[in-house]
Design a protein around this motif. Structure first.
Motif, PDB file in Angstrom:
ATOM      1  N   PHE A  12       0.835  -1.201   0.000  1.00 37.63           N
ATOM      2  CA  PHE A  12       0.000   0.000   0.000  1.00 37.63           C
ATOM      3  C   PHE A  12       0.871   1.252   0.000  1.00 37.63           C
ATOM      4  O   PHE A  12       1.763   1.403   0.834  1.00 37.63           O
ATOM      5  CB  PHE A  12      -0.903  -0.027   1.234  1.00 37.63           C
ATOM      6  CG  PHE A  12      -1.853   1.136   1.307  1.00 37.63           C
ATOM      7  CD1 PHE A  12      -2.699   1.428   0.260  1.00 37.63           C
ATOM      8  CD2 PHE A  12      -1.905   1.922   2.452  1.00 37.63           C
ATOM      9  CE1 PHE A  12      -3.584   2.491   0.334  1.00 37.63           C
ATOM     10  CE2 PHE A  12      -2.786   2.984   2.536  1.00 37.63           C
ATOM     11  CZ  PHE A  12      -3.626   3.271   1.476  1.00 37.63           C
ATOM     12  N   TRP A  13       0.644   2.133  -0.949  1.00 37.73           N
ATOM     13  CA  TRP A  13       1.406   3.375  -1.070  1.00 37.73           C
ATOM     14  C   TRP A  13       0.398   4.523  -1.084  1.00 37.73           C
ATOM     15  O   TRP A  13      -0.214   4.821  -2.084  1.00 37.73           O
ATOM     16  CB  TRP A  13       2.213   3.360  -2.361  1.00 37.73           C
ATOM     17  CG  TRP A  13       3.095   4.564  -2.555  1.00 37.73           C
ATOM     18  CD1 TRP A  13       2.693   5.857  -2.778  1.00 37.73           C
ATOM     19  CD2 TRP A  13       4.523   4.587  -2.554  1.00 37.73           C
ATOM     20  NE1 TRP A  13       3.775   6.675  -2.923  1.00 37.73           N
ATOM     21  CE2 TRP A  13       4.912   5.935  -2.792  1.00 37.73           C
ATOM     22  CE3 TRP A  13       5.501   3.625  -2.381  1.00 37.73           C
ATOM     23  CZ2 TRP A  13       6.251   6.316  -2.858  1.00 37.73           C
ATOM     24  CZ3 TRP A  13       6.834   4.019  -2.460  1.00 37.73           C
ATOM     25  CH2 TRP A  13       7.203   5.342  -2.688  1.00 37.73           C
ATOM     26  N   ASN A  14       0.226   5.155   0.053  1.00 36.76           N
ATOM     27  CA  ASN A  14      -0.792   6.177   0.180  1.00 36.76           C
ATOM     28  C   ASN A  14      -0.171   7.572   0.230  1.00 36.76           C
ATOM     29  O   ASN A  14       1.052   7.722   0.270  1.00 36.76           O
ATOM     30  CB  ASN A  14      -1.625   5.921   1.437  1.00 36.76           C
ATOM     31  CG  ASN A  14      -2.905   6.713   1.441  1.00 36.76           C
ATOM     32  OD1 ASN A  14      -3.630   6.722   0.462  1.00 36.76           O
ATOM     33  ND2 ASN A  14      -3.174   7.392   2.535  1.00 36.76           N
ATOM     34  N   TYR A 121     -12.045  23.703   3.486  1.00 33.84           N
ATOM     35  CA  TYR A 121     -11.218  23.617   2.286  1.00 33.84           C
ATOM     36  C   TYR A 121     -11.772  22.520   1.386  1.00 33.84           C
ATOM     37  O   TYR A 121     -12.030  21.406   1.837  1.00 33.84           O
ATOM     38  CB  TYR A 121      -9.762  23.301   2.627  1.00 33.84           C
ATOM     39  CG  TYR A 121      -8.911  23.152   1.390  1.00 33.84           C
ATOM     40  CD1 TYR A 121      -8.481  24.281   0.690  1.00 33.84           C
ATOM     41  CD2 TYR A 121      -8.561  21.907   0.894  1.00 33.84           C
ATOM     42  CE1 TYR A 121      -7.724  24.161  -0.463  1.00 33.84           C
ATOM     43  CE2 TYR A 121      -7.800  21.775  -0.259  1.00 33.84           C
ATOM     44  CZ  TYR A 121      -7.392  22.904  -0.928  1.00 33.84           C
ATOM     45  OH  TYR A 121      -6.655  22.791  -2.080  1.00 33.84           O
ATOM     46  N   PHE A 122     -11.961  22.826   0.098  1.00 36.23           N
ATOM     47  CA  PHE A 122     -12.491  21.845  -0.841  1.00 36.23           C
ATOM     48  C   PHE A 122     -11.373  20.912  -1.305  1.00 36.23           C
ATOM     49  O   PHE A 122     -10.422  21.349  -1.954  1.00 36.23           O
ATOM     50  CB  PHE A 122     -13.117  22.531  -2.048  1.00 36.23           C
ATOM     51  CG  PHE A 122     -14.422  23.227  -1.746  1.00 36.23           C
ATOM     52  CD1 PHE A 122     -15.016  23.101  -0.504  1.00 36.23           C
ATOM     53  CD2 PHE A 122     -15.057  23.997  -2.705  1.00 36.23           C
ATOM     54  CE1 PHE A 122     -16.223  23.722  -0.217  1.00 36.23           C
ATOM     55  CE2 PHE A 122     -16.268  24.625  -2.428  1.00 36.23           C
ATOM     56  CZ  PHE A 122     -16.849  24.489  -1.180  1.00 36.23           C
ATOM     57  N   SER A 123     -11.492  19.647  -0.974  1.00 32.95           N
ATOM     58  CA  SER A 123     -10.539  18.617  -1.406  1.00 32.95           C
ATOM     59  C   SER A 123     -11.235  17.726  -2.422  1.00 32.95           C
ATOM     60  O   SER A 123     -11.599  16.583  -2.122  1.00 32.95           O
ATOM     61  CB  SER A 123     -10.043  17.804  -0.204  1.00 32.95           C
ATOM     62  OG  SER A 123      -9.323  18.612   0.685  1.00 32.95           O
ATOM     63  N   ILE A 128     -12.388  10.223  -9.993  1.00 30.07           N
ATOM     64  CA  ILE A 128     -13.096   9.497  -8.944  1.00 30.07           C
ATOM     65  C   ILE A 128     -12.810   8.014  -9.139  1.00 30.07           C
ATOM     66  O   ILE A 128     -13.466   7.319  -9.917  1.00 30.07           O
ATOM     67  CB  ILE A 128     -14.618   9.767  -9.006  1.00 30.07           C
ATOM     68  CG1 ILE A 128     -14.881  11.278  -8.982  1.00 30.07           C
ATOM     69  CG2 ILE A 128     -15.325   9.096  -7.848  1.00 30.07           C
ATOM     70  CD1 ILE A 128     -14.348  11.994  -7.754  1.00 30.07           C
ATOM     71  N   CYS A 129     -11.779   7.538  -8.444  1.00 29.73           N
ATOM     72  CA  CYS A 129     -11.310   6.163  -8.607  1.00 29.73           C
ATOM     73  C   CYS A 129     -11.256   5.458  -7.255  1.00 29.73           C
ATOM     74  O   CYS A 129     -11.175   6.112  -6.205  1.00 29.73           O
ATOM     75  CB  CYS A 129      -9.925   6.140  -9.241  1.00 29.73           C
ATOM     76  SG  CYS A 129      -9.812   7.012 -10.828  1.00 29.73           S
ATOM     77  N   THR A 130     -11.273   4.148  -7.282  1.00 31.89           N
ATOM     78  CA  THR A 130     -11.260   3.342  -6.066  1.00 31.89           C
ATOM     79  C   THR A 130     -10.094   3.723  -5.163  1.00 31.89           C
ATOM     80  O   THR A 130      -8.928   3.662  -5.574  1.00 31.89           O
ATOM     81  CB  THR A 130     -11.166   1.845  -6.425  1.00 31.89           C
ATOM     82  OG1 THR A 130     -12.279   1.487  -7.242  1.00 31.89           O
ATOM     83  CG2 THR A 130     -11.167   1.001  -5.162  1.00 31.89           C
ATOM     84  N   ASP A 131     -10.401   4.130  -3.934  1.00 33.48           N
ATOM     85  CA  ASP A 131      -9.415   4.464  -2.888  1.00 33.48           C
ATOM     86  C   ASP A 131      -8.514   5.639  -3.243  1.00 33.48           C
ATOM     87  O   ASP A 131      -7.511   5.869  -2.552  1.00 33.48           O
ATOM     88  CB  ASP A 131      -8.537   3.251  -2.551  1.00 33.48           C
ATOM     89  CG  ASP A 131      -9.313   2.141  -1.871  1.00 33.48           C
ATOM     90  OD1 ASP A 131     -10.397   2.423  -1.341  1.00 33.48           O
ATOM     91  OD2 ASP A 131      -8.837   0.992  -1.885  1.00 33.48           O
ATOM     92  N   TYR A 132      -8.845   6.400  -4.268  1.00 40.45           N
ATOM     93  CA  TYR A 132      -7.982   7.506  -4.695  1.00 40.45           C
ATOM     94  C   TYR A 132      -8.293   8.768  -3.891  1.00 40.45           C
ATOM     95  O   TYR A 132      -9.330   9.408  -4.078  1.00 40.45           O
ATOM     96  CB  TYR A 132      -8.180   7.764  -6.189  1.00 40.45           C
ATOM     97  CG  TYR A 132      -7.282   8.840  -6.771  1.00 40.45           C
ATOM     98  CD1 TYR A 132      -5.900   8.730  -6.697  1.00 40.45           C
ATOM     99  CD2 TYR A 132      -7.827   9.952  -7.411  1.00 40.45           C
ATOM    100  CE1 TYR A 132      -5.073   9.703  -7.242  1.00 40.45           C
ATOM    101  CE2 TYR A 132      -7.004  10.931  -7.963  1.00 40.45           C
ATOM    102  CZ  TYR A 132      -5.636  10.800  -7.871  1.00 40.45           C
ATOM    103  OH  TYR A 132      -4.817  11.763  -8.409  1.00 40.45           O
ATOM    104  N   MET A 133      -7.390   9.103  -2.977  1.00 41.56           N
ATOM    105  CA  MET A 133      -7.523  10.309  -2.164  1.00 41.56           C
ATOM    106  C   MET A 133      -6.122  10.874  -1.973  1.00 41.56           C
ATOM    107  O   MET A 133      -5.267  10.249  -1.342  1.00 41.56           O
ATOM    108  CB  MET A 133      -8.176   9.995  -0.818  1.00 41.56           C
ATOM    109  CG  MET A 133      -8.494  11.235  -0.007  1.00 41.56           C
ATOM    110  SD  MET A 133      -9.592  10.879   1.385  1.00 41.56           S
ATOM    111  CE  MET A 133      -8.509   9.835   2.378  1.00 41.56           C
ATOM    112  N   THR A 134      -5.861  12.044  -2.516  1.00 40.16           N
ATOM    113  CA  THR A 134      -4.493  12.550  -2.632  1.00 40.16           C
ATOM    114  C   THR A 134      -4.067  13.397  -1.439  1.00 40.16           C
ATOM    115  O   THR A 134      -4.790  13.552  -0.465  1.00 40.16           O
ATOM    116  CB  THR A 134      -4.352  13.362  -3.928  1.00 40.16           C
ATOM    117  OG1 THR A 134      -5.305  14.436  -3.909  1.00 40.16           O
ATOM    118  CG2 THR A 134      -4.602  12.491  -5.141  1.00 40.16           C
TER     119      THR A 134
END
Length: 251
Positions: A12-14, A121-123, A128-134
């Motif tokens: 996992f690389w978050n 703050y708008f993040s 919109i992809c699976t588990d994609y949160m930057t």
């Protein structure tokens, strides 16, 4: 072996991690996570800071216009109901961060402005992809500003503490979302309660060393006889088929 931001990767690389202040252990993101229960924040100094300093509602740094997620349309819709200051190429305001994301000094200037002036703050992610949160989420969680999320994470409890964020998908309409944000805007105690978790956890974006260690450990302990994940179609698992086609009409 896969190394990606998806929770079901081999490694996992978050973009950020939550660390337990008491134990120093990584709490999230994780498939198996147990958070403490949210609690009311009893901090007179924080309440004073919120009342006196945070005079504006929402900010958004946006320089990539026309993203596949149609986040531009979402932001425009929200502006029908509340004030939103947009910095960067897609707005009419500027800050060093919106001009050059690698400008460390400029980043601090913009971060300080967010922390002291704005409540939200708008993040919003560009895809919109699976588990994609930057990193736009994790970097701002380190401040006293509530992130408003729009992403493809289906179960947020694996990533962020409960009652530490607000997700667009949790509301029936954009007007309902805006009304809730305006409620928090005029209720400092309710707003402050979103920072309950800071007493127990801290955020770091220094995730690479953890991912590298995990990868090395798995390679060194590789067992050819052990059953492992198979990816028959990488495009389906991680590519375009793992992302959602969004509509551009927000109610």
């Amino acid at each position: 072996m896969t190394l990606t931001y998806r929770l079901d990767s081999d490694v996992f690389w978050n973009y950020g991690l939550f660390i337990d202040k008491e134990t120093g252990s990584i709490v999230a993101p994780s498939k198996y996570v147990k958070w403490r229960e949210p609690e009311a924040v009893d901090d007179p100094q924080l309440l004073k800071f919120i009342k006196q300093s945070k005079t504006k509602q929402a900010a958004w740094f946006l320089s990539h216009c026309g993203a596949k997620s149609f986040r531009d349309n979402l932001g425009t819709k929200i502006q029908e109901f509340m004030d939103v200051d947009i910095y960067g190429a897609c707005g009419n305001l500027t800050c060093p961060l919106s001009i050059d994301i690698y400008n460390t000094e400029g980043r601090q200037v913009c971060t300080d402005m967010l922390n002291t002036t704005y409540k939200f703050y708008f993040s919003f992610e560009n895809s919109i992809c699976t588990d994609y949160m930057t990193e736009k989420v994790f970097l701002n969680m380190d401040n006293y500003v509530i992130p408003i999320l729009y992403n493809g994470v289906t179960d947020m409890q694996h990533f962020l503490p409960p009652k530490s964020y607000i997700h667009v998908n949790d509301f029936n309409s954009i007007e309902e979302l805006a009304n809730y944000l305006k409620f928090l805007d005029i209720n400092p105690q309710e707003y402050a309660n979103y920072f309950w978790w800071k007493k127990y956890y801290k955020v770091t974006d220094n995730v690479h060393k953890y991912s590298y260690c995990d990868m090395c450990m798995k390679i060194n302990n590789w067992n050819v006889r052990k059953k492992r994940n198979q990816y028959l179609d990488v495009a389906e698992w991680f590519g375009h088929k793992a992302c959602y086609k969004m509509g551009n009409n927000f109610k």
